[in-house]
Design an enzyme around this catalytic site. Structure first.
Site, PDB file in Angstrom:
ATOM      1  N   TYR A 191      -2.011   0.459  10.634  1.00 38.68           N
ATOM      2  CA  TYR A 191      -1.959  -0.054   9.263  1.00 38.68           C
ATOM      3  C   TYR A 191      -0.633   0.290   8.609  1.00 38.68           C
ATOM      4  CZ  TYR A 191      -3.528  -1.023   4.468  1.00 38.68           C
ATOM      5  OH  TYR A 191      -3.664  -1.516   3.195  1.00 38.68           O
ATOM      6  N   SER A 233       0.868  -1.177   0.000  1.00 41.69           N
ATOM      7  CA  SER A 233       0.000   0.000   0.000  1.00 41.69           C
ATOM      8  C   SER A 233       0.901   1.222   0.000  1.00 41.69           C
ATOM      9  CB  SER A 233      -0.887   0.003   1.253  1.00 41.69           C
ATOM     10  OG  SER A 233      -1.505   1.262   1.448  1.00 41.69           O
TER      11      SER A 233
END
Length: 263
Positions: free
Chosen positions: A161, A148
């Protein structure tokens, strides 16, 4: 991809039951690959298999015994030429001082250790495949890790995250160094804002209004955009390794800066 002289390359895609994983299965099947789609939800996998001709294998990447069973199955049914480590997810958007330790643990287990388990398990199969197909001068094998843009920068509320995705990024980067000289490519695909049916909904614990707000005011990416990048990386000539591909919507220039202009 296959030629007249050798069988189609076989690729494992984890997290294949929805979103980027399902789009990748569809795209790779269209490119002529044999694909094994793995994910927890067997019903969705079976539907995807019926649609695409891929093989379905129910899998929880946080379960070592399940990963071992998958690896044994792959070894008994023709081996493996590549893996797309796509299984992952985000939970919550809390500040550090309010962070839920269990959510952090779950994200690390899923994004980092899940990728580690699968990659460790299939590496012997990938090496064997690369040897059969000609070693350094042949097709080789591939490890693709879908991280990501959270693996490349921080943002408020995203510490759990981003920590997990930074860990996954370091796993893939270090693996590339450790495999230097072997005919195995290691590719990191780092998507930015991708509007899938579940990512933000899961992150906000089913709050559809909060999930929709993430993508308001601009055109986000869709799962097919990331599948396109994965297919591109896999179809480069064997001597070409795309170490890192960052894919963002035009409106997004950073994790925390999106031009929400309505177009």
């Amino acid at each position: 991809m296959s030629t007249t002289s050798e069988p189609a390359r076989r690729i494992l895609v984890t997290g294949a039951s929805s979103g980027i994983g399902a789009a990748t299965v569809r795209r790779l099947r269209a490119e002529g690959y044999d694909v094994v789609g793995a994910a927890r939800r067997a019903d969705r996998l079976e539907a995807l298999a019926a649609e695409t001709g891929a093989e379905a294998f129910p899998l929880d990447v946080t379960d070592q015994a399940a990963v071992d069973a998958l690896v044994a199955h792959l070894g008994e049914t023709g081996g493996l030429d590549g893996v797309v480590n796509n299984a992952g997810g985000a939970f919550g958007l809390d500040r550090v001082e309010d962070a839920d330790v269990d959510q952090w643990r779950h994200m690390y287990e899923l994004n980092v250790l899940g990728t580690l388990r699968v990659t460790q398990g299939v590496l012997p199969l990938l090496r064997a495949s690369a040897g059969r197909r000609g070693g350094a001068d042949g097709a080789g094998a591939d490890v693709v890790v879908v991280t990501s843009t959270a693996a490349h920068g921080a943002y408020e509320g995203g510490s759990g995250y981003t920590a997990a995705k930074h860990g996954e990024r370091m796993l893939s980067t270090t693996l590339r160094w450790e495999l230097a000289g072997e005919p195995v490519r290691v590719v990191e695909i780092a998507p930015g804002a991708v509007a899938t049916e579940e990512f933000s909904l899961v992150r906000f614990d089913g709050d559809a209004e909060k999930a929709a707000a993430v993508y308001e005011g601009y055109q986000p990416l869709v799962a097919d955009d990331i599948a396109d990048g994965i297919a591109y990386a896999l179809t480069r000539p064997p001597h070409v390794n795309l170490d890192l591909m960052v894919i963002r919507p035009r409106a997004q220039v950073h994790n925390s800066k999106i031009a929400r202009t309505g177009i």
